[in-house]
Design a protein around this motif. Sequence first.
Motif, PDB file in Angstrom:
ATOM      1  N   SER A 182      35.004  23.549 -28.651  1.00 36.48           N
ATOM      2  CA  SER A 182      36.274  23.700 -27.955  1.00 36.48           C
ATOM      3  C   SER A 182      36.017  23.605 -26.465  1.00 36.48           C
ATOM      4  O   SER A 182      35.297  24.425 -25.904  1.00 36.48           O
ATOM      5  N   GLU A 183      36.571  22.601 -25.838  1.00 43.37           N
ATOM      6  CA  GLU A 183      36.457  22.473 -24.393  1.00 43.37           C
ATOM      7  C   GLU A 183      37.753  22.971 -23.782  1.00 43.37           C
ATOM      8  O   GLU A 183      38.822  22.416 -24.026  1.00 43.37           O
ATOM      9  N   GLU A 184      37.661  24.020 -22.997  1.00 40.24           N
ATOM     10  CA  GLU A 184      38.853  24.672 -22.501  1.00 40.24           C
ATOM     11  C   GLU A 184      38.834  24.721 -20.989  1.00 40.24           C
ATOM     12  O   GLU A 184      37.828  25.046 -20.372  1.00 40.24           O
ATOM     13  N   ALA A 185      39.955  24.360 -20.405  1.00 41.78           N
ATOM     14  CA  ALA A 185      40.088  24.430 -18.956  1.00 41.78           C
ATOM     15  C   ALA A 185      41.092  25.515 -18.619  1.00 41.78           C
ATOM     16  O   ALA A 185      42.256  25.426 -19.006  1.00 41.78           O
ATOM     17  N   LEU A 186      40.623  26.560 -17.944  1.00 40.86           N
ATOM     18  CA  LEU A 186      41.542  27.595 -17.500  1.00 40.86           C
ATOM     19  C   LEU A 186      42.326  27.029 -16.319  1.00 40.86           C
ATOM     20  O   LEU A 186      41.756  26.666 -15.297  1.00 40.86           O
ATOM     21  N   VAL A 187      43.610  26.915 -16.501  1.00 40.35           N
ATOM     22  CA  VAL A 187      44.438  26.289 -15.480  1.00 40.35           C
ATOM     23  C   VAL A 187      44.335  27.061 -14.180  1.00 40.35           C
ATOM     24  O   VAL A 187      44.433  28.287 -14.151  1.00 40.35           O
ATOM     25  N   THR A 188      44.111  26.352 -13.093  1.00 36.48           N
ATOM     26  CA  THR A 188      43.945  26.999 -11.793  1.00 36.48           C
ATOM     27  C   THR A 188      45.311  27.349 -11.232  1.00 36.48           C
ATOM     28  O   THR A 188      45.992  26.529 -10.613  1.00 36.48           O
ATOM     29  N   VAL A 189      45.736  28.546 -11.493  1.00 38.49           N
ATOM     30  CA  VAL A 189      46.981  29.060 -10.939  1.00 38.49           C
ATOM     31  C   VAL A 189      46.687  30.418 -10.327  1.00 38.49           C
ATOM     32  O   VAL A 189      45.597  30.952 -10.461  1.00 38.49           O
ATOM     33  N   GLN A 190      47.662  30.977  -9.682  1.00 35.46           N
ATOM     34  CA  GLN A 190      47.462  32.263  -9.014  1.00 35.46           C
ATOM     35  C   GLN A 190      47.267  33.371 -10.046  1.00 35.46           C
ATOM     36  O   GLN A 190      48.044  33.490 -10.989  1.00 35.46           O
ATOM     37  N   ARG A 191      46.218  34.140  -9.854  1.00 36.35           N
ATOM     38  CA  ARG A 191      46.009  35.308 -10.708  1.00 36.35           C
ATOM     39  C   ARG A 191      46.755  36.477 -10.085  1.00 36.35           C
ATOM     40  O   ARG A 191      46.467  36.878  -8.967  1.00 36.35           O
ATOM     41  N   LEU A 192      47.673  37.030 -10.851  1.00 37.08           N
ATOM     42  CA  LEU A 192      48.635  37.980 -10.291  1.00 37.08           C
ATOM     43  C   LEU A 192      48.101  39.403 -10.244  1.00 37.08           C
ATOM     44  O   LEU A 192      48.639  40.232  -9.521  1.00 37.08           O
ATOM     45  N   ILE A 193      47.098  39.710 -11.028  1.00 37.44           N
ATOM     46  CA  ILE A 193      46.619  41.101 -11.117  1.00 37.44           C
ATOM     47  C   ILE A 193      45.368  41.306 -10.280  1.00 37.44           C
ATOM     48  O   ILE A 193      45.292  42.231  -9.471  1.00 37.44           O
ATOM     49  N   ASP A 194      44.351  40.463 -10.451  1.00 38.89           N
ATOM     50  CA  ASP A 194      43.110  40.589  -9.682  1.00 38.89           C
ATOM     51  C   ASP A 194      42.420  39.233  -9.639  1.00 38.89           C
ATOM     52  O   ASP A 194      42.210  38.607 -10.672  1.00 38.89           O
ATOM     53  N   LYS A 195      42.045  38.783  -8.455  1.00 33.46           N
ATOM     54  CA  LYS A 195      41.444  37.462  -8.286  1.00 33.46           C
ATOM     55  C   LYS A 195      39.920  37.483  -8.368  1.00 33.46           C
ATOM     56  O   LYS A 195      39.283  36.429  -8.314  1.00 33.46           O
ATOM     57  N   SER A 196      39.311  38.654  -8.457  1.00 36.04           N
ATOM     58  CA  SER A 196      37.849  38.752  -8.387  1.00 36.04           C
ATOM     59  C   SER A 196      37.218  38.647  -9.778  1.00 36.04           C
ATOM     60  O   SER A 196      37.885  38.759 -10.809  1.00 36.04           O
ATOM     61  N   ARG A 197      35.916  38.457  -9.789  1.00 32.03           N
ATOM     62  CA  ARG A 197      35.136  38.270 -11.014  1.00 32.03           C
ATOM     63  C   ARG A 197      35.232  39.491 -11.924  1.00 32.03           C
ATOM     64  O   ARG A 197      35.208  40.635 -11.474  1.00 32.03           O
TER      65      ARG A 197
END
Length: 604
Positions: free
Chosen positions: A167-182
């Motif tokens: 399964s090749e999955e691309a997490l769509v690059t959109v704004q993360r609303l809760i936390d942007k960090s790792r």
Amino acid sequence: MATEGGGKEMNEIKTQFTTREGLYKLLPHSEYSRPNRVPFNSQGSNPVRVSFVNLNDQSGNGDRLCFNVGRELYFYIYKGVRKAADLSKPIDKRIYKGTQPTCHDFNHLTATAESVSLLVGFSAGQVQLIDPIKKETSKLFNEENSCQHLWKVDWNEERQNEGSKTSEEALVTVQRLIDKSRVTCVKWVPGSESLFLVAHSSGNMYLYNVEHTCGTTAPHYQLLKQGESFAVHTCKSKSTRNPLLKWTVGEGALNEFAFSPDGKFLACVSQDGFLRVFNFDSVELHGTMKSYFGGLLCVCWSPDGKYIVTGGEDDLVTVWSFVDCRVIARGHGHKSWVSVVAFDPYTTSVEEGDPMEFSGSDEDFQDLLHFGRDRANSTQSRLSKRNSTDSRPVSVTYRFGSVGQDTQLCLWDLTEDILFPHQPLSRARTHTNVMNATSPPAGSNGNSVTTPGNSVPPPLPRSNSLPHSAVSNAGSKSSVMDGAIASGVSKFATLSLHDRKERHHEKDHKRNHSMGHISSKSSDKLNLVTKTKTDPAKTLGTPLCPRMEDVPLLEPLICKKIAHERLTVLIFLEDCIVTACQEGFICTWGRPGKVVISHPPGSI
């Protein structure tokens, strides 16, 4: 990957080592990695992590293994010491674009032979819920558009060289609303089928419910509770949505957290060098500890919940007493940062004073001797059986291990001369025995800790460690947390602090208490965490951080170089020890007398 034999050179990789139990051997045919077995170029990649789950299927081969290497995620049947690994047939393999897996955790409570829930955290901040058996992607958390349908999933043709689909999955690059960090750590809440906790490098933790959405707008929070260097907020919304709670803890990244064996307490280690232990249900601070210097990177609980071990950038392992809220020992054996600490629940022996009697029944005694073998039962409930006012002193050695960036595996024993300082300390090459620590953690049902008498026990054999806590008691988890979450966390506002004076007899610990419930009138003040930066020079020599000469210094039982690259995994199983390094090799070390490998046809 490793040279044959024990090796005479200091920098030669060991393939076996000996402890008092006998010989541990590396099993080359039980090594898991990417199918091509090529060492992974780990430069700039997130640490390799490993998760296990047992599906209890009828075949007797129910262990499943998940590990991440770079942007790849693998899911295999784990054959352990029984059969050689077959890397050509992963059950599931996923390759991610735009982000990398950083950590993962199985839900042991809901796992069956037909379905398993796996949480995966990512370097870009998302958390994914997948079922690697059904090869399904359920939900994505911490993304816009209600956390769903943000995948581009392409099922490739079956690959001839791997024999499985990818399964090749691309997490769509959109704004993360809760936390942007790792995402640094993700775990299911013990005893819950739907709640999970996520830590980020921002220093925040979030409580989620898989049944709820994340909403299409950034969450608004109101303050629930505040204390020294921490604050907890609820999500302010007309309808229940994720995250249910937001924890802000200390300064810098929150590197790891671990639930106590009974699921009631939460230990967190942060880049600011602090261990903080919380009552998870009532959201109050139980106690803290400061590293000798640098950040703390890893944490684990003893199987009975009495002790916590941490490791970090001071190259030390530190043992902290949950009941006394103090450092009781440090261990020095690593030459670089300690990346993982873990207790071995399967290696233990019991020794009693003269005469050799046990206050319980024969069944209880046999249960004590073999308590590590039953993964399904809580260790704490087993230990509580031994509580008796007329019982004779019983000593058990705690065994724990550590691995680090120095590529070394260290094993340690913790015994009575360290755990009970009322007795004269033996010279601190500790092979130490403890285990009147039979009651649950302080504050759990009011049980108190039983300590040995004033007489010094006879010399103890170099024995091993304690019971297993891999699966918590699902039936006993009817906590305030679950009840509150089920009704949208509204009940949290009514929680008040319990009187904890019986746990703290010293004034030093009073400052660790939560400040109690904060009125909802302060709901818009989201950054009220006490930011008084602790001066390391002022904490050194205090109960928070004793000087080196003020606590016993442990030496490791063994300290062996076992990899070319830094070690990132240490897991104790019943018949083996599992380690992994940043090159992507997951190694199985057979315990003494447990090595029974059968090879597939043509493999030799």
